[in-house]
Structures are given as C-alpha cells and as structure tokens.
Write an enzyme that holds these catalytic residues in place. Structure first.
Site, PDB file in Angstrom:
ATOM      1  N   ASP A  33       0.866  -1.174   0.000  1.00 26.47           N
ATOM      2  CA  ASP A  33       0.000   0.000   0.000  1.00 26.47           C
ATOM      3  C   ASP A  33       0.904   1.224   0.000  1.00 26.47           C
ATOM      4  O   ASP A  33       1.561   1.528   1.001  1.00 26.47           O
ATOM      5  CB  ASP A  33      -0.900  -0.007   1.234  1.00 26.47           C
ATOM      6  CG  ASP A  33      -1.829   1.199   1.301  1.00 26.47           C
ATOM      7  OD1 ASP A  33      -1.722   2.103   0.447  1.00 26.47           O
ATOM      8  OD2 ASP A  33      -2.671   1.247   2.226  1.00 26.47           O
ATOM      9  N   SER A  64       1.648  12.517 -15.129  1.00 26.62           N
ATOM     10  CA  SER A  64       0.449  12.591 -15.971  1.00 26.62           C
ATOM     11  C   SER A  64       0.508  13.933 -16.665  1.00 26.62           C
ATOM     12  O   SER A  64       1.110  14.888 -16.146  1.00 26.62           O
ATOM     13  CB  SER A  64      -0.833  12.505 -15.143  1.00 26.62           C
ATOM     14  OG  SER A  64      -1.965  12.830 -15.935  1.00 26.62           O
ATOM     15  N   TYR A 120      -7.289  14.798  -8.574  1.00 25.20           N
ATOM     16  CA  TYR A 120      -6.296  14.116  -9.413  1.00 25.20           C
ATOM     17  C   TYR A 120      -5.291  15.112  -9.985  1.00 25.20           C
ATOM     18  O   TYR A 120      -4.076  14.914  -9.892  1.00 25.20           O
ATOM     19  CB  TYR A 120      -7.001  13.371 -10.540  1.00 25.20           C
ATOM     20  CG  TYR A 120      -6.070  12.610 -11.448  1.00 25.20           C
ATOM     21  CD1 TYR A 120      -5.502  11.406 -11.037  1.00 25.20           C
ATOM     22  CD2 TYR A 120      -5.741  13.089 -12.712  1.00 25.20           C
ATOM     23  CE1 TYR A 120      -4.637  10.702 -11.864  1.00 25.20           C
ATOM     24  CE2 TYR A 120      -4.891  12.395 -13.548  1.00 25.20           C
ATOM     25  CZ  TYR A 120      -4.333  11.202 -13.126  1.00 25.20           C
ATOM     26  OH  TYR A 120      -3.467  10.514 -13.949  1.00 25.20           O
ATOM     27  N   LYS A 166      -1.283  15.333  -9.109  1.00 23.63           N
ATOM     28  CA  LYS A 166      -0.259  15.124 -10.136  1.00 23.63           C
ATOM     29  C   LYS A 166       0.648  16.346 -10.280  1.00 23.63           C
ATOM     30  O   LYS A 166       1.838  16.204 -10.602  1.00 23.63           O
ATOM     31  CB  LYS A 166      -0.919  14.749 -11.466  1.00 23.63           C
ATOM     32  CG  LYS A 166      -1.532  13.356 -11.462  1.00 23.63           C
ATOM     33  CD  LYS A 166      -0.494  12.282 -11.148  1.00 23.63           C
ATOM     34  CE  LYS A 166      -1.048  10.880 -11.234  1.00 23.63           C
ATOM     35  NZ  LYS A 166      -0.017   9.841 -10.996  1.00 23.63           N
TER      36      LYS A 166
END
Length: 274
Positions: free
Chosen positions: A79, A156, A170, A174
């Site tokens: 994890d 990304s 998100y 990133k």
C-alpha cells in the site's frame, strides 16, 4: 560524500540500455501500465520487485517476469500510502534482490468527482496515493540506494494543465508529484540519485477504462469501451498511447541513456500537451 554520475561517452547503446545486475521496484506493478513497465525493465535485465495492493496478482506478475525474461522477480502486497508497507517492500527488495537501483512510483488512483461534491476524506485519499505515495516511495528508495540510483515518478499530463471536470483532486495530486520530482532531484543529487518524471496522457489500462466508464455514466455518455476510447485525445500522432509506449520511456529514464538527466518530467502524450 557526493557521488558523481559517470561519463558514458564511448559506451555502446546496447550497453547503455543494459540493466543486468540492477534491482528495480515497480509500484502498482501487477497490471496495466505498471506491469508493462516491469516487463520492459526485466527484458533489459533488471531483477524486479512488483508491489501492488493485490498481493496475489503481484505474485503472478512476478512469476511471469521470471518465466519470460529469466530474471529474479518477487511480488508483494504493498500500500503506497502506508509508510510501513512501503518500507517493508523496500527492505524486501534489498534483501531478496540484493540491493536497490531503480524505483518506479507508478501506483495511482483516478477518481472522478466534481469539486463541490467531493468530501475531504476522498480528497485526502487521492493525495495519499498519488502524492504521499510518491514521497514515501522516493524517500524509502533513496535510503537504500548505495552509491546512486534512479527514481521515476509516473506523473500525468494532468501535472501540466487542468483537464476534465471532476478531476480537481487528481490534477492537484499530479502537480504535486511533478513538483516533488523537481525538489527530490535537488535533494538526492549528492547521493548520485537521479529523479525523473514521465507524464502520459490517457492510456487505456484496466483501471483507467473503469474510471473513464464511471465518469461517462455520470455525464450520460454510454459506458462502452469503444465509445469511451473515441472520446480520448489521440494527440498529434494519430492514436492513443498504449502501456508499452509509456514503459519504453520509463526504461529510457532508468537506463544510462538518460544519465545526465534529473528533475525533468518527460511528456509521453503524442503531443497532446503541445
């Protein structure tokens, strides 16, 4: 003591790409983009620890690496948001593979929730995986890299720009991962550790397609993979990238071909961010 990166002038290209004798960890490596990365690193000769939330899937992926490429490979449950879990995986790699030279922070989550509807707990979970996971992986790796190494963060194109509605957490995470790539490159350089990012645009992995389907359903678009794929940008090169397109860029970063590079994030997006 400061460790200098070697000068590879005159070294043959095949030798610059050769990872025999190096030990790598790939997080989120049991399927999709992570598995493609692990396969390319193993093909280049690296022994690989595959870390994934699904320990059984990680073990199966490791067995495939060993069978296909004849390397030592091990799969572990991991994890990336939990420091103890990350440290245990790093220790396992050092003990089982004999050291640690390459660490790829690939694991990530891709939820879609409008900012005004997103709760703090969901926001924190995205940052725990996509940002804290990068920090934990990079720092635990650096502590065990004796005499240099390479850390590659899968960022990304969302680390360069805003994207579709519903991706505030998100995109923020990133951008954080890209910023960490810059800062950790500065801090780890004296140890001879290079830190690079690779920023793909949408790649149709199992996880990404599931997330895209959920987002499509929320906006009334048919949740059909073929329909979803047609909605994704093909960039300037005429097609959506596939996992191996990104894996080859990660291999370049991990290899001595990129020996003079650190702190950069390479766009692997078919020109989508041009």
């Amino acid at each position: 003591m400061t460790v200098s990166v070697p000068d590879f002038s005159g070294t043959a290209v095949r030798d610059l790409l050769d990872l025999h004798g190096r030990r790598a960890v790939v997080t989120g490596g049991a399927r999709g983009l992570g598995k493609a990365i692990a396969l390319r690193l193993a093909e280049a000769g690296a022994d690989v620890l595959v870390g994934d939330l699904d320990g059984d899937l990680a073990a199966a992926a490791a067995a495939e690496l060993a069978e296909r490429h004849g390397v030592d490979a091990v799969g572990v449950q991991m994890d990336v948001a939990d420091q103890g879990s990350v440290a245990a995986a790093a220790d396992r790699a050092a003990e089982t593979l004999g050291g640690l030279d390459v660490w790829v922070n690939n694991a990530g989550v891709f939820p879609n929730r409008p900012a005004l509807e997103m709760g703090v707990d969901e926001w924190d979970r995205v940052f725990a995986v996509n940002a804290r996971g990068v920090f934990l992986g990079a720092t635990e790796a650096a502590r065990r890299m004796d005499g240099g190494g390479v850390i590659v963060n899968v960022v990304s194109t969302a680390g360069f720009k805003g994207t579709a509605p519903g991706l505030a957490a998100y995109v923020g995470s990133k951008h954080a991962a890209r910023g960490l790539t810059k800062q950790l490159a500065i801090e780890f350089a004296p140890k001879g550790i290079r830190v690079l990012g690779v920023a793909p645009s949408f790649v149709p992995t199992e996880g990404n397609m599931a997330a895209a389907a959920a987002a499509a359903e929320a906006t009334g678009v048919p949740a059909d993979p073929a329909v979803i794929a047609k909605l994704m940008s093909t960039g300037l090169l005429g097609r959506i990238g596939v996992p191996d397109d990104i894996a080859r860029v990660v291999l370049f970063c991990a290899s001595d071909l990129a020996a003079i590079m650190t702190g950069s994030t390479l766009l692997a997006d078919a020109g989508d961010t041009a």
